[in-house]
Design an enzyme around this catalytic site. Structure first.
Site, PDB file in Angstrom:
ATOM      1  N   GLU A 188      -5.691 -11.215  -1.473  1.00 16.08           N
ATOM      2  CA  GLU A 188      -6.299 -10.858  -0.202  1.00 16.08           C
ATOM      3  C   GLU A 188      -7.880 -10.867  -0.235  1.00 16.08           C
ATOM      4  O   GLU A 188      -8.493 -10.005  -0.145  1.00 16.08           O
ATOM      5  CB  GLU A 188      -6.111  -9.578   0.810  1.00 16.08           C
ATOM      6  CG  GLU A 188      -4.629  -9.477   0.895  1.00 16.08           C
ATOM      7  CD  GLU A 188      -4.088  -8.304   1.553  1.00 16.08           C
ATOM      8  OE1 GLU A 188      -4.909  -7.665   2.179  1.00 16.08           O
ATOM      9  OE2 GLU A 188      -3.023  -8.122   1.703  1.00 16.08           O
ATOM     10  N   ASN A 228       2.429  -5.144  -3.259  1.00 13.93           N
ATOM     11  CA  ASN A 228       1.075  -5.522  -3.023  1.00 13.93           C
ATOM     12  C   ASN A 228       0.073  -4.063  -2.752  1.00 13.93           C
ATOM     13  O   ASN A 228       0.640  -3.399  -1.860  1.00 13.93           O
ATOM     14  CB  ASN A 228       0.849  -6.246  -1.721  1.00 13.93           C
ATOM     15  CG  ASN A 228      -0.329  -7.147  -1.274  1.00 13.93           C
ATOM     16  OD1 ASN A 228      -0.574  -7.867  -2.188  1.00 13.93           O
ATOM     17  ND2 ASN A 228      -1.067  -6.965  -0.240  1.00 13.93           N
ATOM     18  N   ASP A 257     -11.624 -11.038  -0.772  1.00 17.54           N
ATOM     19  CA  ASP A 257     -12.931 -11.166  -0.240  1.00 17.54           C
ATOM     20  C   ASP A 257     -13.929 -10.363  -0.718  1.00 17.54           C
ATOM     21  O   ASP A 257     -13.756  -9.324  -1.437  1.00 17.54           O
ATOM     22  CB  ASP A 257     -12.958 -11.141   1.347  1.00 17.54           C
ATOM     23  CG  ASP A 257     -12.141  -9.716   1.890  1.00 17.54           C
ATOM     24  OD1 ASP A 257     -12.243  -8.912   1.062  1.00 17.54           O
ATOM     25  OD2 ASP A 257     -11.535  -9.671   2.911  1.00 17.54           O
ATOM     26  N   HIS A 263     -10.032  -6.780  -2.020  1.00 19.58           N
ATOM     27  CA  HIS A 263     -11.165  -6.811  -0.955  1.00 19.58           C
ATOM     28  C   HIS A 263     -12.100  -5.872  -1.637  1.00 19.58           C
ATOM     29  O   HIS A 263     -12.446  -4.574  -1.858  1.00 19.58           O
ATOM     30  CB  HIS A 263     -10.499  -5.753   0.266  1.00 19.58           C
ATOM     31  CG  HIS A 263      -9.422  -6.396   1.065  1.00 19.58           C
ATOM     32  ND1 HIS A 263      -9.706  -7.618   1.583  1.00 19.58           N
ATOM     33  CD2 HIS A 263      -8.256  -5.832   0.955  1.00 19.58           C
ATOM     34  CE1 HIS A 263      -8.556  -7.952   2.401  1.00 19.58           C
ATOM     35  NE2 HIS A 263      -7.609  -7.136   1.753  1.00 19.58           N
ATOM     36  N   GLU A 281       0.748  -1.302   0.091  1.00 18.12           N
ATOM     37  CA  GLU A 281       0.153  -0.215   0.050  1.00 18.12           C
ATOM     38  C   GLU A 281       0.786   1.168   0.104  1.00 18.12           C
ATOM     39  O   GLU A 281       0.647   2.051   0.893  1.00 18.12           O
ATOM     40  CB  GLU A 281      -0.859   0.026   1.091  1.00 18.12           C
ATOM     41  CG  GLU A 281      -1.968  -1.300   1.257  1.00 18.12           C
ATOM     42  CD  GLU A 281      -2.913  -1.437   2.481  1.00 18.12           C
ATOM     43  OE1 GLU A 281      -2.822  -0.482   3.285  1.00 18.12           O
ATOM     44  OE2 GLU A 281      -3.520  -2.331   2.235  1.00 18.12           O
TER      45      GLU A 281
END
Ligand code: XIL
Length: 360
Positions: free
Chosen positions: A272, A208, A274, A244, A167
């Site tokens: 990651e 990432n 979801d 996400h 990030e």
């Protein structure tokens, strides 16, 4: 071939309960024998054409046999959800706490799971000794290098890969003014990759981030960073897209993000994953079958788009934890949600089957 046979049997077992019927003869109903339900021990990763991972929590792994059982059975790649972050591993300047990370590395080795490290450098999850660190830029550099190389060296040969920096960008594509950028300047990111590479030349190194699917400005900034690394021969091997995401995201945006990552030529990790069903943050909402289907559609679209990435670039897909009750989303979002392919009892949701379908 074997995997399709198993998939067929799995489908039979899913639906056999619905096929029980009777025929009417001479006024009475003669029950038609129903073939026995074939209970096949399936594993998600065996159906998938690329590694399938989960982020795992240490106390769940240690204390919840159902959880560790599902992790072992369904996934062949493991990311540590929190135990390798700076604050967890390095709580004070002269103290490293390896216990939890070592436990998971040993688990991965004993069970033949690939292990992905997360994360060597982030703007968040800082211990207070770093937040309050008062050294000059030379001292900051030494501290950064020493942290990265101590951690990477410890797990050299045991971890396949690392999220080196997490990030770094804001959503508008500008560089986030993290504590690292403030003290070391924006190019510290290149040195993070160099330090990690020196400590384990065989580890695959990833940048990432989140938001590739909704911010083309961020995508472009990431693409420019990768191009500049390539031009300067800074070692970078992969792009991690957190994903996400939500049922409200469009398939076009999902495809655009994945195509963009694939075009870098680097390995692509959906790192990651979801899928939120309540991103409007409605309190008191309940999870319905219709929401489960919408969520499954989104999972299927993501996996299907990922499946078009050239094989050599497919690092795999990792979901951010396992069951809905374990997800970080409800507390982060401040509202209930059910973002994962397993429910709170570790039963497979429609999203589970959709992931398999997307990978075909
Ligand atoms: C989250 C964890 O899931 C939480 O348990 C923790 O409290 C905060 O961090 N992006 C990342 C992950 O890269 O490290 C974050 O994980 C979720 C967002």
């Amino acid at each position: 071939m074997k995997k399709y046979t198993i998939y067929f049997l799995l489908t039979v077992s899913f639906f056999s309960a619905c096929t029980k019927k009777g025929v009417t003869a001479g006024g009475g109903t003669i029950p038609v024998p129903v073939p026995p339900v074939v209970v096949v021990d399936t594993n998600l990763y065996q159906f998938m054409p690329f590694p399938m991972g989960a982020a795992v929590g240490i106390s769940l792994m240690k204390n919840n046999a159902k959880y560790s059982g599902v992790v072992t059975k369904e996934f062949n790649s493991i990311t540590v959800e929190n135990a390798m972050k700076f604050a967890a591993l390095h709580p004070s300047e002269t103290v490293y706490n390896w216990v939890d990370a070592d436990y998971l590395v040993a688990y991965a080795q004993a069970n033949g799971k690939r292990m992905h490290g997360h994360t060597l450098n982030w703007y968040a999850s800082q211990p207070t000794w770093v937040t309050n660190y008062s050294g000059d830029s030379v001292a900051w550099e030494k501290m950064l290098k020493s942290h990265i190389q101590t951690v990477v060296s410890r797990y050299k040969g045991k971890l396949a890969s690392w999220d080196v920096v997490n990030e770094y960008f804001n959503d508008d594509g500008t560089v986030r003014q993290s504590i690292w950028v403030k003290n070391l300047g924006p190019d510290y990111i290149a040195r993070c990759f160099q330090y990690a590479h020196e400590a384990d030349p065989d580890a695959l190194l990833f940048y990432n981030d989140y938001g590739h699917e909704y911010s083309s400005a961020k995508r472009t900034a990431i693409g420019n960073l990768i191009n500049s690394f390539k031009a300067r021969k800074i070692p970078i091997h992969g792009i991690g897209m957190q994903f996400h995401t939500t049922t409200l995201q469009t398939e076009a945006n999902i495809i655009a993000a994945i195509n963009f990552a694939a075009a870098t030529g680097l390995k692509v990790h959906i790192s990651e994953l979801d899928v939120r069903v309540n991103s409007n943050k409605v309190q008191g909402i309940v999870f319905t079958a219709a929401m489960a289907e919408q969520q499954a559609d989104r999972y299927r679209q993501i996996v299907k788009a990922y499946n078009t990435v050239p094989k050599a670039q497919q690092f795999g897909i990792t979901t951010w934890n396992v069951g809905d009750a374990d997800s970080w989303v409800p507390s982060w979002q401040g509202a209930p949600d059910w973002p994962l392919p397993f429910d709170a009892n570790y039963l497979r949701k429609p999203a589970y089957k959709a992931i398999i379908e997307g990978g075909k």
